[in-house]
Design an enzyme around this catalytic site. Structure first.
Site, short mmCIF file in Angstrom:
data_model
loop_
_atom_site.label_atom_id
_atom_site.label_comp_id
_atom_site.label_asym_id
_atom_site.label_seq_id
_atom_site.Cartn_x
_atom_site.Cartn_y
_atom_site.Cartn_z
N HIS A 41 0.84 -1.20 0.00
CA HIS A 41 0.00 0.00 0.00
C HIS A 41 0.88 1.25 0.00
CE1 HIS A 41 -2.34 -3.30 1.71
NE2 HIS A 41 -3.44 -2.66 1.38
N HIS A 272 -4.10 3.18 -3.37
CA HIS A 272 -4.28 2.62 -2.04
C HIS A 272 -3.53 1.31 -1.84
CE1 HIS A 272 -6.20 1.53 1.76
NE2 HIS A 272 -6.38 0.33 1.23
N GLU A 421 -16.93 -4.34 25.40
CA GLU A 421 -16.08 -5.52 25.53
C GLU A 421 -14.89 -5.48 24.56
OE1 GLU A 421 -20.26 -6.65 26.78
OE2 GLU A 421 -19.36 -5.64 25.04
N HIS A 483 -27.15 -16.10 25.73
CA HIS A 483 -26.11 -15.85 26.71
C HIS A 483 -25.35 -17.12 27.12
CE1 HIS A 483 -27.85 -11.94 26.90
NE2 HIS A 483 -27.17 -11.57 27.96
#
Length: 673
Positions: A41, A272, A421, A483
């Site tokens: 890149h 890019h 998280e 869960h």
């Protein structure tokens, strides 16, 4: 293009060489390396070269001869795809890890210049980046660790900044929002993000998919945020000086042109992620007045770059004098922590705890047993920093009277990460990489899915992070299948260098913490129960869990079956052993707190633990994947085959057939076959 090929703009550390020539050294080393590799890149290094030049020659505090100096500034290339930017900078400023030959070997096997920056491969790279968003999120942890360590040791030893070069992609990834919100809330004023605002992604103009005002977004998260011309060195320097005196973290949105200098590809996605091509590279040389051959840096330019670290070296010498002036005990403790050596008090604290647990034989959930362990470990391990993603009462990660980190007040050892998280996991990587701390953070085991990209980097980099994952099975009960983790044990066990510990009782939990805290070469997951478990271990001597598996209950007579189990299912295995005894079948029980640790043991050890009983069964409230290495393809597995359900946990165990009776019936049937 506003760069002058023969520009005369001066920089503070390179008075005889123009800024443009310094920046062009980055551009052409990067473009040449990508061209030779036929991969990479070039656009970001070429577009961000002006920003990087100002940062490294005027602001960054670093010493290439001592790259691990604790009080150096940290630079994180969050846009890891532009890795030739950091490799060019490391070579130009004199890091021994990146020679010109290594630049030429960009993206080749065993080179010091891999496709994305890897801190375990290249000295001078602070953290592995490439997965977008991870760098900026990890940097938040570094900046937090700096402020916390400063609160302990003061400005004389800890007084540095964390700089990040981030791309549009970094800021589009969801983890960036978790991280910038946490940084803004905590007022991490030593964190400065340079946003390479080039408006281009792989698909084309950023406007195809995004219209966020990043400056407004960062301001709303409690940051200072400004816009500058990313090709104006004076404007970049002014913004950095202002950021250094801020009481909040700062975003500097640097408007740049991707592939700067390339006549036909600059400002387009063509610059890019692919080489410019020989013709375009030659045209770029002409446009920017760069007459040097590929990989050649003019002597005066290289000399100017090599002088860039002078202020950093002087700062390092002054720092060493201050460190030497400390009282011997304080100096020794600081050096111990920064080197990652564990305190001698750790082992004795665990031994005393295990002796007490053996005497008391508590029936507790292993998440509670973890809290009991932490009450003993926190005083013994001052570098242990705890936290939770808004589940403190459930994870049991905060010990009594443990002070919390607060906005602008960092003299604490508990971090409230909020419901973030992923951001928590990435920040813990940064805290560990910074040095001086062992981070441990909690959430529900099922939400390891949210943490996983950062956990994978933990394993890849070998960072000693502890993931406290509670509510580890259908044993959490009524919250139901959303869960209840069923595939997560197998999933994390198959991640290289990730160690999963699933203790069966309070003593095994204490041992799991000892294993996690003494580990310095990678992360550890503690999978802990919500439901209470009986005390099964009677022996408080050596750490039997360190072997990964051991016989916890011997057979009476010659064993006809061996029952392997982990965590909450060891209780079931022991009950099944008793039922089989009533039926005349001698069985032994092997507790397997860590399947990976066990499978890594020498063959002789594995054979002894597995034994020669003709019937082998594994019991775990998870998926079978991985257990065949112990029980064989023809072995019996009693566990889950699909998702869970919502009900009280004892009913769920019966519903899914994970019971002592089911285990005994399966063993008895196979034994009599």
């Amino acid at each position: 293009m506003n760069a002058s090929p023969a520009g005369t703009t001066k920089t503070g550390t390179a008075a005889k060489v123009s800024h443009d020539r310094l920046a062009n050294a980055i551009r052409f080393l990067s473009a040449d390396a990508v061209e030779r590799a036929k991969s990479g890149h070039p656009g970001l290094p070429m577009g961000a070269a002006d920003v990087a030049t100002v940062l490294f020659t005027k602001f960054l505090k670093f010493d290439p001869k001592n790259p691990h100096w604790p009080d150096r500034d940290r630079f994180v290339l969050s846009a890891g795809h532009g890795s030739m930017l950091i490799y060019s900078l490391l070579y130009l400023t004199g890091y021994e890890s990146v020679t010109l030959d290594e630049i030429k070997r960009f993206r080749q096997l065993k080179s010091a210049t891999p496709g994305h920056p890897e801190n375990f491969e290249t000295l001078g790279v602070e953290t592995t980046t490439g997965p977008l968003g991870q760098g900026i999120a990890t940097a938040v942890g570094m900046a937090l660790a700096e402020r916390m360590l400063n609160a302990e040791y003061g400005d004389d030893l800890v007084d540095h900044r964390t700089y990040v070069l981030a791309s549009d992609g970094d800021l589009m990834e969801g983890v960036s929002q978790e991280s910038i919100a946490l940084a803004g809330h905590l007022k991490l004023s030593r964190l400065i993000v340079l946003f390479d605002d080039n408006g281009i992604s792989i698909d084309g103009p950023l406007s195809l998919s995004d219209s966020v005002d990043q400056v407004a977004r960062f301001k709303s998260a409690g940051w200072n945020a400004v816009r500058v011309d990313g090709h104006d060195p004076a404007a970049i320097a002014r913004a950095l000086r202002k950021a250094q005196s801020s009481d909040r973290p700062t975003l500097i949105a640097c408007k740049t042109q991707i592939g700067f200098g390339a006549p036909n590809k600059a400002g387009t996605s063509k610059a890019h992620g692919e080489p410019l091509g020989e013709a375009e590279l030659a045209a770029t040389r002409k446009a920017l007045g760069w007459t040097s051959e590929p990989f050649e840096v003019p002597a005066d330019v290289l000399d100017a770059w090599r002088k860039a670290p002078r202020k950093g070296r002087a700062a390092h010498r002054a720092w060493k004098k201050r460190l030497s002036a400390l009282a011997p005990a304080a100096r020794t403790e600081f050096e111990r922590r920064m080197k990652g050596k564990r305190p001698a008090a750790l082992k004795s604290a665990v031994s005393a705890l295990k002796a007490r647990l053996a005497a008391e034989a508590p029936t507790v959930a292993t998440r509670k047993a973890s809290e009991l362990a932490l009450e003993a470990l926190v005083p013994a391990v001052p570098e242990l920093v705890l936290g939770s993603a808004d589940l403190t009462p459930s994870n049991n990660t905060r010990t009594k009277d443990l002070p919390a980190v607060k906005p602008g007040a960092f003299a604490g050892r508990y971090i409230h990460y909020g419901i973030r998280e992923h951001g928590m996991a990435a920040a813990m990587n940064g805290i560990a990489l910074h040095g001086g701390y062992i981070p441990a953070g909690g959430t529900f085991f099922v939400f390891s899915d949210y943490c996983r990209p950062a956990m994978r980097l933990s394993a890849l980099m070998g960072t000693p992070v502890v993931y406290v994952m509670t509510h580890d099975s259908i044993g959490l009960g009524e919250d139901g299948p959303t869960h209840q983790p069923v595939e997560h044990l197998a999933s994390l066990r198959c991640m290289p260098n990730m160690r999963v510990m699933r203790p069966a009782d309070a003593i095994e939990t204490a041992e799991a913490w000892e294993i996690a805290l003494t580990r310095t070469d990678g992360p550890t997951v503690l999978a802990l129960t919500r439901q209470n478990l009986p005390a099964l271990r009677k022996d408080a001597g050596e750490n039997l869990s360190a072997q990964g598996a051991y016989e916890i209950s011997a057979a009476e007579g010659k064993a006809k079956a061996t029952i392997f189990a982990s965590g909450s299912e060891v209780e079931i295995a022991v009950a099944a052993q008793a039922l089989l005894k009533e039926r005349g079948v001698a069985a032994r029980v092997v507790s397997v707190p860590s399947l990976e640790l066990f499978l890594a043991q020498p063959e002789k050890v594995r054979k002894k633990v597995i034994g020669d009983a003709p019937v082998r069964v594994a019991v775990e409230a998870g998926m079978r994947f991985g257990w065949d290495a112990v029980i064989g393809r023809k072995g019996i597995f009693v566990g889950m085959a699909g998702f869970g359900a919502s009900a009280p946990y004892k009913e769920l165990y019966k519903h899914f057939g994970i019971t002592a009776e089911a285990v005994a019936d399966a063993v008895y049937a196979k034994h009599n076959r």
